[in-house]
Write an enzyme that holds these catalytic residues in place. Structure first.
Site, mmCIF file in Angstrom:
data_model
loop_
_atom_site.group_PDB
_atom_site.id
_atom_site.type_symbol
_atom_site.label_atom_id
_atom_site.label_comp_id
_atom_site.label_asym_id
_atom_site.label_seq_id
_atom_site.Cartn_x
_atom_site.Cartn_y
_atom_site.Cartn_z
ATOM 1 N N ARG A 6 34.893 7.577 34.447
ATOM 2 C CA ARG A 6 33.635 8.176 34.902
ATOM 3 C C ARG A 6 32.879 8.673 33.669
ATOM 4 O O ARG A 6 31.936 8.049 33.228
ATOM 5 C CB ARG A 6 33.901 9.330 35.885
ATOM 6 C CG ARG A 6 34.525 8.889 37.200
ATOM 7 C CD ARG A 6 34.580 10.018 38.218
ATOM 8 N NE ARG A 6 35.032 11.283 37.634
ATOM 9 C CZ ARG A 6 35.363 12.355 38.342
ATOM 10 N NH1 ARG A 6 35.277 12.334 39.666
ATOM 11 N NH2 ARG A 6 35.761 13.453 37.744
ATOM 12 N N LYS A 28 32.602 25.048 40.350
ATOM 13 C CA LYS A 28 31.492 24.141 40.684
ATOM 14 C C LYS A 28 31.303 24.110 42.201
ATOM 15 O O LYS A 28 32.163 24.591 42.962
ATOM 16 C CB LYS A 28 31.789 22.752 40.143
ATOM 17 C CG LYS A 28 33.040 22.118 40.744
ATOM 18 C CD LYS A 28 33.433 20.842 40.001
ATOM 19 C CE LYS A 28 34.696 20.252 40.581
ATOM 20 N NZ LYS A 28 35.224 19.167 39.743
ATOM 21 N N TYR A 60 31.319 15.013 75.006
ATOM 22 C CA TYR A 60 30.580 13.757 74.815
ATOM 23 C C TYR A 60 31.519 12.558 74.826
ATOM 24 O O TYR A 60 32.612 12.597 74.234
ATOM 25 C CB TYR A 60 29.840 13.774 73.483
ATOM 26 C CG TYR A 60 28.627 14.680 73.472
ATOM 27 C CD1 TYR A 60 27.534 14.405 74.300
ATOM 28 C CD2 TYR A 60 28.573 15.780 72.647
ATOM 29 C CE1 TYR A 60 26.415 15.233 74.290
ATOM 30 C CE2 TYR A 60 27.459 16.602 72.617
ATOM 31 C CZ TYR A 60 26.379 16.328 73.444
ATOM 32 O OH TYR A 60 25.284 17.138 73.430
ATOM 33 N N MET A 70 28.072 19.497 68.122
ATOM 34 C CA MET A 70 27.359 20.160 67.031
ATOM 35 C C MET A 70 27.720 21.652 66.936
ATOM 36 O O MET A 70 27.925 22.183 65.839
ATOM 37 C CB MET A 70 25.847 20.005 67.212
ATOM 38 C CG MET A 70 25.049 20.574 66.051
ATOM 39 S SD MET A 70 23.276 20.506 66.291
ATOM 40 C CE MET A 70 22.937 18.786 66.049
HETATM 41 C C1 LIG Z 1 36.566 19.635 39.477
HETATM 42 C C2 LIG Z 1 37.212 19.495 38.162
HETATM 43 C C3 LIG Z 1 38.439 20.122 37.901
HETATM 44 C C4 LIG Z 1 39.221 20.860 38.958
HETATM 45 O O1 LIG Z 1 39.946 19.949 39.738
HETATM 46 P P1 LIG Z 1 40.959 20.451 40.891
HETATM 47 O O2 LIG Z 1 41.532 19.194 41.413
HETATM 48 O O3 LIG Z 1 40.098 21.127 41.911
HETATM 49 O O4 LIG Z 1 41.906 21.363 40.262
HETATM 50 C C5 LIG Z 1 38.946 20.048 36.612
HETATM 51 N N1 LIG Z 1 38.294 19.365 35.637
HETATM 52 C C6 LIG Z 1 37.125 18.734 35.859
HETATM 53 C C7 LIG Z 1 36.475 17.992 34.759
HETATM 54 C C8 LIG Z 1 36.547 18.765 37.124
HETATM 55 O O5 LIG Z 1 35.386 18.150 37.334
#
Ligand SMILES: *Cc1c(COP(=O)(O)O)cnc(C)c1O
Length: 365
Positions: free
Chosen positions: A130, A35, A256, A304
Site C-alpha cells: 500500500r 485514527k 421485513y 433501520m
Molecule cells: C491502523 C494502523 C495500526 C493499528 O493497527 P491495529 O490492527 O488496529 O493494531 C498500526 N499501524 C498503522 C500504519 C496503521 O495504519
C-alpha cells in the site's frame, strides 16, 4: 425521552488494555492509534484513558488538532504523512511528526519553509504494497531525506499484512531488517496483532509499537484468540432497551421480508437499535445479544431503527429490559464485539468505527 439506546466508553478498560500491550512489549514506546475518531470511540472520550501512551498516531490533521486542543504536548504521528504541501505548515505549527512514504512527500518537504526541522517516520513497503518505499529504494529515500535541512531525526517504519494470520511476519521482518541494517534511527513495526501474537520476537517490540484494536479491547486475530484470551476488556458497550413485546404463534413471521417464521409460540422483544445506529443489517437470526446480561439471540431482519430478539428464554424480560448488542452489560457480563462482527462477516474494527452519530455516548470509568 430520547430513544433508549446508549453507547458507553470505558476509560478503565482503555487504561487496562494499554497496560496489557505494554506488558507484551515492556521496553517499547507505545503509539496509541486513534485514527478514525479513535476507532469510533471519540478522540475526546478516549483521551483520558489513553493519556499514559507515549504518543498518539492518527491520519487526519483535524484529529491531530483535536489532540493538541486537549492539551497533549507529547508526540503525535501522522501515519500517512502530508497529503499536500500546506499540511506541512500545520505540522510545523503543531509539532506533528509525520510519515514519509513516497517521493512526492520528500519533494514537498524540500520546498517547505520551517524554523524547526521535522521528525520523520520513513516508511518501507515490505510486502503490504500500500504505502512505502520498496526495500531497494529505501536507502536512497533515507539519504535524500537526511540531507534536507527541514528534517530532524528519521525513524524507520513498516506495516505487516499478515500479523494476525498463519502467514505471519517473518518474511516482511527479514526484508525490513536487511534493507535497514546499517541505517540509524528508531524502528516501528508492530500493530496489535504483531505485538500480541509475536511477543516473543525481540525485533517486533523495538522501539515504538502501534497498537490500535487491542487498545479498544477487540481481539486482532479472532476467532483464533478472543479478547478474553488476550486479557483485553471492551472499551465500547452498546446497550438498548426493549420497547415492545410481541407474542407469536407458530407460523407468525417477524420483520421485513418475513425471513423468520416461528415454529412454536414465542415471545419477541423489539429493541431500539437498528442499522442506522451502526448495528450491521446483515446480522442473521441467531446473532448473539445479552438480555439483562444473559446470552440470547436476534431473530429476523435488522431494520433501520429496530431489531428483534427472542425473549422466550427470559420470562422476566419485557419492555424496559436492557439488551446489550456488544460490550458490557450492567450485570457485568460481556459480549465480544468480535462475535457480532463474525456474524456480520466482518471484524470488530468495522463495527466500532461505524457507531452512528445519532447514538448518545456516555463516558464511564
Ligand atoms: C491502523 C494502523 C495500526 C493499528 O493497527 P491495529 O490492527 O488496529 O493494531 C498500526 N499501524 C498503522 C500504519 C496503521 O495504519
Amino acid at each position: 425521552m430520547p430513544r433508549p439506546i446508549q453507547a458507553t466508553i470505558h476509560s478503565a478498560a482503555l487504561r487496562h488494555n494499554l497496560n496489557r500491550v505494554r506488558l507484551a512489549a515492556p521496553d517499547a514506546q507505545v503509539w496509541a492509534v486513534t485514527k478514525a475518531n479513535a476507532y469510533g470511540h471519540g478522540i475526546e472520550r478516549v483521551f483520558d484513558g489513553l493519556r499514559a501512551a507515549d504518543g498518539f498516531a492518527l491520519l487526519d490533521l483535524s484529529e491531530a488538532q483535536r489532540v493538541r486542543a486537549l492539551g497533549w504536548r507529547g508526540p503525535i504521528l501522522l501515519l500517512e504523512g502530508a497529503f499536500e504541501a500546506r499540511d506541512l505548515e500545520l505540522c510545523s505549527r503543531l509539532n506533528l511528526w509525520h510519515t514519509v512514504h513516497c517521493d512526492e512527500q520528500i519533494d514537498m518537504l524540500a520546498l517547505h519553509k520551517t524554523h524547526e526541522p521535522h521528525r520523520i517516520f520513513l516508511k518501507m513497503n515490505s510486502g503490504m504494497n500500500r504505502l512505502g518505499f520498496a526495500p531497494q529504494r529505501f536507502r536512497s529515500a533515507w539519504t535524500r531525506l537526511n540531507a534536507l535541512p527541514q528534517v530532524d531525526e528519521i525513524s524507520l517504519m513498516t506495516h505487516f499484512s499478515d500479523a494476525d494470520g498463519p502467514t505471519g511476519i517473518a518474511e516482511q521482518m527479514a526484508r525490513f531488517a536487511e534493507a535497514t541494517c546499517d541505517l540509524p534511527g528508531e524502528r516501528s513495526l508492530s500493530n496489535s496483532a504483531a505485538t500480541l501474537r509475536h511477543a516473543q520476537d525481540a525485533a517486533v517490540k523495538a522501539d515504538w509499537i502501534r497498537p490500535g484494536i487491542a487498545v479498544y479491547g477487540s481481539s486482532p486475530d479472532f476467532p483464533a484468540h478472543s479478547a478474553t484470551d488476550w486479557e483485553l476488556r471492551p472499551a465500547m458497550s452498546l446497550n438498548a432497551q426493549v420497547i415492545a413485546v410481541q407474542s407469536l404463534q407458530a407460523g407468525d413471521s417477524v420483520g421485513y421480508g418475513s425471513v423468520f417464521v416461528a415454529d412454536r409460540a414465542m415471545r419477541m422483544g423489539v429493541v431500539a437499535c437498528g442499522y442506522a445506529d451502526g448495528y450491521p443489517r446483515v446480522c442473521p437470526t441467531g446473532t448473539p445479544v445479552l438480555v439483562n446480561g444473559q446470552r440470547g439471540r436476534t431473530v429476523g431482519r435488522v431494520s433501520m431503527d429496530m431489531l428483534t430478539v427472542d425473549l422466550s428464554p427470559f420470562p422476566d424480560a419485557g419492555v424496559g429490559s436492557t439488551v446489550t448488542l456488544w460490550g458490557q452489560s450492567a450485570q457485568g457480563a460481556v459480549l465480544d464485539i468480535d462475535e457480532v462482527a463474525q456474524a456480520a462477516g466482518t471484524v470488530g474494527y468495522e463495527l466500532m468505527c461505524a457507531l452512528a452519530q445519532r447514538v448518545p455516548v456516555v463516558l464511564a470509568d
